[in-house]
Scaffold this active site. Structure first.
Site, mmCIF file in Angstrom:
data_model
loop_
_atom_site.group_PDB
_atom_site.id
_atom_site.type_symbol
_atom_site.label_atom_id
_atom_site.label_comp_id
_atom_site.label_asym_id
_atom_site.label_seq_id
_atom_site.Cartn_x
_atom_site.Cartn_y
_atom_site.Cartn_z
ATOM 1 N N GLY A 77 0.843 -1.210 0.000
ATOM 2 C CA GLY A 77 0.000 0.000 0.000
ATOM 3 C C GLY A 77 0.869 1.249 0.000
ATOM 4 O O GLY A 77 2.096 1.163 -0.103
ATOM 5 N N HIS A 119 17.715 3.699 -8.633
ATOM 6 C CA HIS A 119 18.092 2.778 -7.543
ATOM 7 C C HIS A 119 17.779 1.333 -7.925
ATOM 8 O O HIS A 119 18.637 0.451 -7.837
ATOM 9 C CB HIS A 119 17.330 3.150 -6.272
ATOM 10 C CG HIS A 119 17.506 2.181 -5.143
ATOM 11 N ND1 HIS A 119 18.366 2.402 -4.100
ATOM 12 C CD2 HIS A 119 16.946 0.968 -4.901
ATOM 13 C CE1 HIS A 119 18.328 1.363 -3.259
ATOM 14 N NE2 HIS A 119 17.463 0.477 -3.732
ATOM 15 N N GLU A 120 16.555 1.076 -8.374
ATOM 16 C CA GLU A 120 16.149 -0.311 -8.659
ATOM 17 C C GLU A 120 16.994 -0.914 -9.782
ATOM 18 O O GLU A 120 17.344 -2.097 -9.752
ATOM 19 C CB GLU A 120 14.658 -0.366 -9.027
ATOM 20 C CG GLU A 120 13.719 0.061 -7.916
ATOM 21 C CD GLU A 120 13.959 -0.683 -6.596
ATOM 22 O OE1 GLU A 120 13.689 -0.090 -5.541
ATOM 23 O OE2 GLU A 120 14.459 -1.824 -6.625
ATOM 24 N N HIS A 123 19.978 -2.718 -8.636
ATOM 25 C CA HIS A 123 19.733 -4.122 -8.246
ATOM 26 C C HIS A 123 19.669 -5.014 -9.483
ATOM 27 O O HIS A 123 20.244 -6.108 -9.492
ATOM 28 C CB HIS A 123 18.401 -4.248 -7.487
ATOM 29 C CG HIS A 123 18.405 -3.629 -6.124
ATOM 30 N ND1 HIS A 123 19.379 -3.850 -5.198
ATOM 31 C CD2 HIS A 123 17.526 -2.776 -5.549
ATOM 32 C CE1 HIS A 123 19.114 -3.173 -4.090
ATOM 33 N NE2 HIS A 123 17.999 -2.495 -4.280
ATOM 34 N N HIS A 129 22.290 -3.139 -1.414
ATOM 35 C CA HIS A 129 22.199 -1.809 -0.790
ATOM 36 C C HIS A 129 23.542 -1.365 -0.230
ATOM 37 O O HIS A 129 24.309 -2.155 0.287
ATOM 38 C CB HIS A 129 21.137 -1.848 0.311
ATOM 39 C CG HIS A 129 19.752 -1.824 -0.243
ATOM 40 N ND1 HIS A 129 18.669 -2.447 0.356
ATOM 41 C CD2 HIS A 129 19.274 -1.288 -1.388
ATOM 42 C CE1 HIS A 129 17.594 -2.260 -0.370
ATOM 43 N NE2 HIS A 129 17.924 -1.564 -1.444
ATOM 44 N N ASP A 328 36.561 30.098 5.820
ATOM 45 C CA ASP A 328 35.605 29.193 5.142
ATOM 46 C C ASP A 328 34.230 29.292 5.810
ATOM 47 O O ASP A 328 33.200 29.254 5.153
ATOM 48 C CB ASP A 328 36.052 27.729 5.271
ATOM 49 C CG ASP A 328 37.329 27.456 4.490
ATOM 50 O OD1 ASP A 328 37.649 28.259 3.582
ATOM 51 O OD2 ASP A 328 38.020 26.474 4.817
#
Lengths: 367, 83
Positions: A77, A119-120, A123, A129, A328
Site C-alpha cells: 500500500g 536505484h532499482e 539491483h 544496498h 571558510d
C-alpha cells in the site's frame, strides 16, 4: 557499496528493457523519459548498453503493480515499500516492479520515478544496498533535487562490469566522512541552539542518537535550497537563518523558506557589485552586528539599523588578528567566535581580540 | 529527521513495525517461537543490532525513537541483508 550475494551479473552487457504497463500518475512520455534517464546514468559509467523494446520478452521487464502480484514479495500500500527489483538472471531476473499504490512524480513531490528507477536498476545489474547515505543504492528514499551516481555507486558497478569506454573516466561526488581529519566546511551556523555544519549536498550535526555526528542531505530539511552553500548565519532573536550562495541568499524559519527569497545581497545588505559571493558570516547576538567575510576583507552590518557600518570593509586581520586572511566558515557559541579555514579551527575572543585555542575543524564530532 | 525527539515508550504498533521491518529486510524468521526467544539470545535483538549498524545508529538492540524513525521512512523493498 555491496555486490549482491553470489555476484550475479549479465554476461552479455548489451541489454534490452521493456515497459510492460504505465502508471496513470504520469504521461507515458514522462515515464519513458524517467526510465530512459535512469538507464543512461548507469550506461554512462560502465560498458553496459540498454535498448528499449516494445514487444516480447526483454532482459529487464518494468511494470507498475500493487499488493500481492505473485512474486512472493507483495507490496504494502502507500508508503513503506516503494519498489523492488530482481538480480541479474533469466525470466524474472533483472525485472523491476513499482508499487502502483504510490504516487509517481517527475518533481520534488513523493515519489520521484527517475530517482527510484535509478536505484532499482542498480539491483537489476547486480548491486545490493549501500550504507553510504550519499549513494543512490542507499535503501531509504531521499530526493535531493538532482539524481546522480555517487562515487560509491560508480565503484560498485565498475567492480562488476569494468570501466566505461569513455576516454575520461566519470567520477561521482564523495560523501563527507565526519571523522575524516581532512574534513573542511562550506558553511556553519547555529540554529535554535544546535550547530549545523554544511558540506556539498550534506549537513552534519551532533545528535544524541548517533554515535558519530548525523549526516544527511540538506534537502531533507530545505528541499529548495541549492547544494554547495557558501555561508550561513542565524539571527536568533528573529528565529531566522540566512543561507548564501553566489550573489543571492535565502532566509528560513525552521524548515520553512521565507516568502520572496532568494534575494540579492546587493539590495539587502548594500554590498557593491564587485562582491560576487560571501565566504562566511556570523551575527554577534550581543551587539546585533553581523560580520561578512569576503576574501581577505570583512564587512560589518548592523541588524537593527539594517545597514552596513561605516569604515568597512577592513582587512580581516584588523578586527580578527591571527586567524589568517581567508575564512571558510564561522559561528558564535557562548560569546566566542569559532573560525574555520581548511582543517583548522580558531576559538576567538572578540572582546580581547585574541585566539584562545586552535583545534581540528571536526573537533565537534566526538571522533 | 525532525529535531531530536524525546525517547517515547514503544507503542504496541511499534513492536509490530519492528517485527515486520526485520522480517522484510533482515531475514528475521517470523516462526521464531516466544519460548525459543526466552531460551536463546533473542533473534529480534540480533537483527535490530544489524539494522542499527547498517544505518549508522547507536547499536543498542532496542527500538529507540531514532531507530523507529528510520524504519518508518519509505524505502526499496529489496532486503538489506542477503536472503
Amino acid at each position: 557499496f555491496v555486490l549482491t550475494q553470489g555476484s550475479p551479473r549479465w554476461e552479455d552487457t548489451h541489454l534490452t528493457y521493456r515497459i510492460e504497463n504505465y502508471t496513470p500518475d504520469l504521461s507515458r512520455a514522462a515515464v519513458d523519459h524517467a526510465i530512459e534517464k535512469a538507464f543512461q546514468l548507469w550506461s554512462s559509467v560502465s560498458p553496459l548498453t540498454f535498448t528499449k523494446v516494445s514487444e516480447s520478452q526483454a532482459d529487464i521487464m518494468i511494470s507498475f503493480v500493487r499488493g500481492d502480484h505473485r512474486d512472493n514479495s507483495p507490496f504494502d500500500g502507500p508508503g513503506g515499500n516503494l519498489a523492488h527489483a530482481f538480480q541479474p538472471g533469466p525470466h524474472i531476473g533483472g525485472d523491476i516492479h513499482f508499487d502502483e499504490d504510490e504516487r509517481w512524480t517527475n518533481n520534488f513531490r513523493d515519489y520521484n520515478l527517475y530517482r527510484v528507477a535509478a536505484h532499482e536498476l542498480g539491483h537489476s545489474l547486480g548491486l545490493a544496498h549501500s550504507t553510504d547515505i550519499g549513494a543512490l543504492m542507499y535503501p531509504n528514499y531521499i530526493f535531493s533535487g538532482d539524481v546522480q551516481l555517487s562515487q560509491d555507486d560508480i565503484s560498485g558497478i565498475q567492480a562488476i562490469y569494468g570501466p566505461s569506454q569513455n576516454p575520461t573516466q566519470p567520477i561521482g561526488p564523495q560523501t563527507p566522512q565526519v571523522c575524516d581529519s581532512k574534513l573542511t566546511f562550506d558553511a556553519i551556523t547555529t540554529i535554535r541552539g544546535e550547530l549545523m555544519f554544511f558540506k556539498d549536498r550534506f549537513y552534519m550535526r551532533t545528535n544524541p542518537f548517533y554515535p558519530e555526528a548525523e549526516l544527511n542531505f540538506i534537502s531533507v530539511f530545505w528541499p529548495h535550497l541549492p547544494n554547495g552553500l557558501q555561508a550561513a548565519y542565524e539571527v536568533a532573536d528573529r528565529d531566522e537563518v540566512r543561507f548564501f550562495k553566489g550573489n543571492k541568499y535565502w532566509a528560513v524559519k525552521g524548515q520553512d523558506v521565507l516568502y520572496g527569497y532568494p534575494k540579492y545581497i546587493y539590495r539587502s545588505f548594500g554590498f557593491p557589485r564587485t562582491v560576487k559571493n560571501i565566504d562566511a558570516a556570523v551575527s554577534d547576538e550581543d551587539t546585533g552586528k553581523t560580520y561578512f567575510f569576503v576574501a581577505n576583507k570583512c564587512w560589518r552590518y548592523d541588524e537593527y539599523k539594517q545597514s552596513m557600518d561605516a569604515g568597512y570593509p577592513k582587512m580581516i586581520a584588523e578586527d580578527f588578528p591571527g586567524i589568517g586572511s581567508k575564512v571558510d566558515a564561522v559561528f558564535q557559541k557562548d560569546g566566542f567566535f569559532y573560525f574555520f579555514h581548511g582543517k583548522r579551527q580558531y576559538k576567538f575572543d572578540t572582546k580581547t581580540k585574541r585566539i584562545l585555542t586552535l583545534q581540528k575543524a571536526n573537533s565537534w564530532f566526538n571522533c | 529527521h525532525s529535531f531530536p525527539a524525546a525517547t517515547s515508550e514503544t507503542q504496541e504498533q511499534d513492536v509490530e513495525t519492528v517485527q515486520k521491518y526485520l522480517e522484510n529486510y533482515y531475514n528475521l524468521k517470523n516462526d521464531a517461537k516466544q519460548v525459543e526467544r526466552q531460551r536463546n539470545n533473542d533473534p529480534v535483538v540480533e537483527k535490530l543490532k544489524q539494522m542499527q549498524k547498517f544505518f549508522g545508529l547507536k547499536v543498542t538492540g532496542k527500538p529507540d525513537a531514532e531507530t523507529l524513525n528510520v524504519m518508518k521512512q519509505p524505502r526499496c523493498g529489496v532486503p538489506d541483508m542477503a536472503q
